[in-house]
Write an enzyme that holds these catalytic residues in place. Sequence first.
Site, PDB file in Angstrom:
ATOM      1  N   GLN A   1     -16.551 -27.921   8.018  1.00  0.00           N
ATOM      2  CA  GLN A   1     -15.832 -27.165   9.046  1.00  0.00           C
ATOM      3  C   GLN A   1     -14.699 -26.391   8.375  1.00  0.00           C
ATOM      4  O   GLN A   1     -13.819 -26.990   7.750  1.00  0.00           O
ATOM      5  CB  GLN A   1     -15.288 -28.173  10.067  1.00  0.00           C
ATOM      6  CG  GLN A   1     -14.509 -27.603  11.207  1.00  0.00           C
ATOM      7  CD  GLN A   1     -13.961 -28.718  12.089  1.00  0.00           C
ATOM      8  OE1 GLN A   1     -14.340 -29.881  11.953  1.00  0.00           O
ATOM      9  NE2 GLN A   1     -13.062 -28.388  12.980  1.00  0.00           N
TER      10      GLN A   1
ATOM     11  N   SER B   1      -8.764 -24.630   9.402  1.00  0.00           N
ATOM     12  CA  SER B   1      -7.348 -24.523   9.054  1.00  0.00           C
ATOM     13  C   SER B   1      -7.119 -23.651   7.823  1.00  0.00           C
ATOM     14  O   SER B   1      -7.961 -23.586   6.920  1.00  0.00           O
ATOM     15  CB  SER B   1      -6.758 -25.912   8.798  1.00  0.00           C
ATOM     16  OG  SER B   1      -6.760 -26.682   9.973  1.00  0.00           O
TER      17      SER B   1
ATOM     18  N   SER C   1     -13.002 -31.239   4.802  1.00  0.00           N
ATOM     19  CA  SER C   1     -13.621 -32.518   4.443  1.00  0.00           C
ATOM     20  C   SER C   1     -15.073 -32.309   4.041  1.00  0.00           C
ATOM     21  O   SER C   1     -15.824 -31.635   4.733  1.00  0.00           O
ATOM     22  CB  SER C   1     -13.566 -33.485   5.626  1.00  0.00           C
ATOM     23  OG  SER C   1     -12.230 -33.736   6.012  1.00  0.00           O
TER      24      SER C   1
ATOM     25  N   GLU D   1     -15.075 -32.672  17.602  1.00  0.00           N
ATOM     26  CA  GLU D   1     -14.362 -33.406  16.552  1.00  0.00           C
ATOM     27  C   GLU D   1     -13.548 -34.550  17.137  1.00  0.00           C
ATOM     28  O   GLU D   1     -13.542 -35.670  16.616  1.00  0.00           O
ATOM     29  CB  GLU D   1     -13.453 -32.455  15.776  1.00  0.00           C
ATOM     30  CG  GLU D   1     -12.664 -33.131  14.667  1.00  0.00           C
ATOM     31  CD  GLU D   1     -11.785 -32.176  13.890  1.00  0.00           C
ATOM     32  OE1 GLU D   1     -11.168 -32.618  12.903  1.00  0.00           O
ATOM     33  OE2 GLU D   1     -11.695 -30.991  14.278  1.00  0.00           O
TER      34      GLU D   1
ATOM     35  N   GLU E   1       1.171 -34.284  18.768  1.00  0.00           N
ATOM     36  CA  GLU E   1       2.019 -33.522  19.685  1.00  0.00           C
ATOM     37  C   GLU E   1       1.211 -32.500  20.477  1.00  0.00           C
ATOM     38  O   GLU E   1       1.414 -32.307  21.685  1.00  0.00           O
ATOM     39  CB  GLU E   1       3.142 -32.820  18.894  1.00  0.00           C
ATOM     40  CG  GLU E   1       4.156 -33.758  18.268  1.00  0.00           C
ATOM     41  CD  GLU E   1       3.653 -34.441  17.006  1.00  0.00           C
ATOM     42  OE1 GLU E   1       4.291 -35.406  16.560  1.00  0.00           O
ATOM     43  OE2 GLU E   1       2.600 -34.015  16.469  1.00  0.00           O
TER      44      GLU E   1
END
Length: 402
Positions: A140, A143, A175, A258, A383
């Site tokens: 994936q 980011s 990953s 995910e 958060e």
Amino acid sequence: MSEEHAAFQEAVRAFLNTHAKPITELEAGWGNGPDELSAGAEPTREEELRMVEAASAFRRALFDAGFGWLTGPPEYGGGGKDPRYQELFDEVAQAYELPSEACFVVGHHIVAPTLLAWGTEEVKQRYLRALYRADLFACQLFSEPEAGSDLAGVKSRGVRDGDGWRVTGQKVWTSGGHFSDIGEMLVRTDSSASKHAGLTMLMIDMHDPGVEIRPLRQMTGGEAFNEVFVDDVFVPDSHVLGNPGDGWKVAMTTLGNERVSMGFRSAPPASDPVERLLALIRHFGLSDDEQVRQDFAKIAIRRDVIRWTAARAAAALAAGGEPGAESSIIKLMDSENLLAIGRLAGRILGPRMTADTGEWGTYVWAELVLSVPSRRIAGGTDEIMRNIMAERILGLPREPKR
């Protein structure tokens, strides 16, 4: 249990008796078997590749026997069964020593469901069966150095080139990128559109000469994550998920998958963190300590709630639904539970967790504790999960923009 269900479990048992080793009570006890945990384990690259090889061989045998993708559509290699059959399989499999499934989590639980929901017919036919049979691995690519939690801020670019796209950019925290064959990559294809509307999701070839993969060493000492550099890689239109500009919608499907996947951490008792924590409590004579009992009860209850919620979410996905509110709940509860497990283990072990004395079942907890911060980031920070639940699930006012 119906006769059909009982016969299915007998068939599973017959297969596993041939291809795996049953777990005995002795092996699952304290001080027996490998001193490892299913969460937080950080093998070396060499160890990991050996694990991938063993897992792939078992997965191919499993798939060829008809147990590899029980709930998948038959036209793409699946068994076409309802989710109850996966539960029946797992009930039997818990009694056997099986290769680690860690290398399949991204491909099977995150990328493949997205391909099924958004992929072209060519992509589905080409990749789904191969992924579930372990002929291919997927990663994936979301980011970026300046776009982690702000996923819509990605700067990787896709530029139109004939019947496809030229892709250039950098990704981090990938990953399994070092053993993956394909990658699901979010890129910006329209700089004139709004932040969320100008994104497109593509499937790229990780073996393309324009893809460079560099390992990122973590504080655990492991290198499970990578940074990936993509330089002028061509992606045909058939490998666009959805349509150009649908990238944000596709990304939300993937992130939902995910977060749901974090509830699936099936492991034998010998390596399951909650079961090992219980063994740790008993070994150090703390079974009657009221505070320890209370803290462990909260962990065990939360573990079961996560599994039940994940099973409900998986059933909805198998029925053709989209990841819903459960995905955010699972993700937040999972990271909170791992944090609680590490804290309780640390209180029991004291210095044994930070200094390796060679005593079985003690220092192994250090890797879990050091890996918890990554769990609290992966799939969206704690958060962000709280904001999603507050605003989208509970309907509370949105956080003011600064």
